[in-house]
Write a protein that holds these residues in place. Sequence first.
Motif, PDB file in Angstrom:
ATOM      1  N   THR A 123       7.850   3.607   0.728  1.00 41.01           N
ATOM      2  CA  THR A 123       9.214   3.990   1.081  1.00 41.01           C
ATOM      3  C   THR A 123      10.079   2.749   0.948  1.00 41.01           C
ATOM      4  O   THR A 123       9.792   1.723   1.565  1.00 41.01           O
TER       5      THR A 123
ATOM      6  N   TRP B  98       3.626   1.988 -17.266  1.00 42.53           N
ATOM      7  CA  TRP B  98       4.545   2.708 -16.373  1.00 42.53           C
ATOM      8  C   TRP B  98       5.854   3.024 -17.082  1.00 42.53           C
ATOM      9  O   TRP B  98       6.431   4.094 -16.872  1.00 42.53           O
TER      10      TRP B  98
ATOM     11  N   MET C 112       4.540   2.404  -6.615  1.00 44.84           N
ATOM     12  CA  MET C 112       3.314   2.128  -5.859  1.00 44.84           C
ATOM     13  C   MET C 112       3.180   2.999  -4.621  1.00 44.84           C
ATOM     14  O   MET C 112       2.217   2.847  -3.855  1.00 44.84           O
ATOM     15  N   GLY C 113       4.141   3.879  -4.386  1.00 46.19           N
ATOM     16  CA  GLY C 113       4.025   4.833  -3.297  1.00 46.19           C
ATOM     17  C   GLY C 113       4.630   4.406  -1.983  1.00 46.19           C
ATOM     18  O   GLY C 113       4.363   5.018  -0.940  1.00 46.19           O
TER      19      GLY C 113
ATOM     20  N   LYS D 259       8.310   5.794 -15.360  1.00 41.47           N
ATOM     21  CA  LYS D 259       8.443   5.329 -13.975  1.00 41.47           C
ATOM     22  C   LYS D 259       9.414   4.162 -13.833  1.00 41.47           C
ATOM     23  O   LYS D 259       9.913   3.907 -12.730  1.00 41.47           O
TER      24      LYS D 259
ATOM     25  N   ARG E 220       8.560   1.922  -5.410  1.00 46.40           N
ATOM     26  CA  ARG E 220       8.480   3.389  -5.438  1.00 46.40           C
ATOM     27  C   ARG E 220       7.287   3.841  -6.266  1.00 46.40           C
ATOM     28  O   ARG E 220       6.565   4.769  -5.875  1.00 46.40           O
TER      29      ARG E 220
ATOM     30  N   GLN F 183       0.824  -1.209   0.000  1.00 44.87           N
ATOM     31  CA  GLN F 183       0.000   0.000   0.000  1.00 44.87           C
ATOM     32  C   GLN F 183       0.858   1.259   0.000  1.00 44.87           C
ATOM     33  O   GLN F 183       1.979   1.257   0.531  1.00 44.87           O
ATOM     34  N   PRO F 184       0.336   2.365  -0.576  1.00 48.81           N
ATOM     35  CA  PRO F 184       1.071   3.632  -0.507  1.00 48.81           C
ATOM     36  C   PRO F 184       1.357   4.004   0.938  1.00 48.81           C
ATOM     37  O   PRO F 184       0.510   3.837   1.822  1.00 48.81           O
ATOM     38  N   GLY F 185       2.560   4.498   1.187  1.00 48.75           N
ATOM     39  CA  GLY F 185       2.953   4.906   2.529  1.00 48.75           C
ATOM     40  C   GLY F 185       3.580   3.810   3.361  1.00 48.75           C
ATOM     41  O   GLY F 185       4.153   4.098   4.421  1.00 48.75           O
TER      42      GLY F 185
END
Length: 328
Positions: free
Chosen positions: A166, A285, A163-164, A290, A161, A138-140
């Motif tokens: 870290t 992408w 997909m959001g 990306k 990256r 998940q993002p974040g």
Amino acid sequence: MRAVRCHAYGDLANLSVDEVPVPDPGPGQVRVAVHAVGINFADGLMVLGQYQEKPPLPFVPGLEAAGIVEACGEGVTRVRPGDRVAALVDTGAYAEYLVAPEDRLFPVPDGMDLVTAASFPVVYGTSHVALDRRARLQPGETLLVHGAAGGVGLTAVEIGRAMGATVIASASSPEKLAVAALHGAGHLIDYSHEDLRARVREITDGRGADVIYDPVGGDVFDTSLRCIAWEGRLIVIGFASGRIPQAPANILLVKNISVIGLFWGAYRQRDPQVVRDSLDTLFGWYGEGKLKPHISHRLDLAEAAAGIGLLRDRQSTGKVVLTTGRTE
């Protein structure tokens, strides 16, 4: 035509470059004039006789290639001669021509050359299905990628990256970590002399990584269980270290951890639409900038054994590609 064939299991020396007839496509099949072939870790395991599947001898290794459609068998409707395609096959890619069912071919997008296309489907497809479908990244969230400069590891860095997430990259040298940093890793761990568990906990303020992507196995897997977050997901990609680890069930219970397997090749037989949808996303992408595939070595088809050796000995970063001498 030239084809690299394995005549006996057990050693890369059993590979030879042979002259064999150009294959004809049957009904539903397509002949592709191969420009480039992507080498994968599984190719070496197959030659050694250590892969999940053992093709009958002699066989032509290779799971992916890219080239130009040259001829189509009866009933083919998806492609036509002259189309630029990437091919996914069970064996047969290490050759100047291959024959594949039409549903194993994927159009190469404008702006992507065929050498890049040959390096793309297996490693990017593996990481995308692993992170999106299996681990539900998940993002974040925080993603820890082991072997982060290798063939699949580097794609996991980029996809994480995109997909959001870290992304924390772990690898065995500063040079390899520098490659991972260029492809989107926000934090770097050199596990050859840093304490992997301590560094992950430091980076995540003691929480641990939400998702861990592990193509290495062995001691790295063992340490991963001790630096994963509550309700974390550890996704097993392979065992490049040579040791298949065991997961103590008490650790899974106490931290509510999921250990998830990913054998990407099985989707091609059991649910091929998963692969097709994934590659559609990934090619999109790529077009958006990306994803930036990294090829550290380009070798002639005749140097297949040396190319497999580069992967086996961890002397490459990203992908190793064989070329046949054709140009676009």
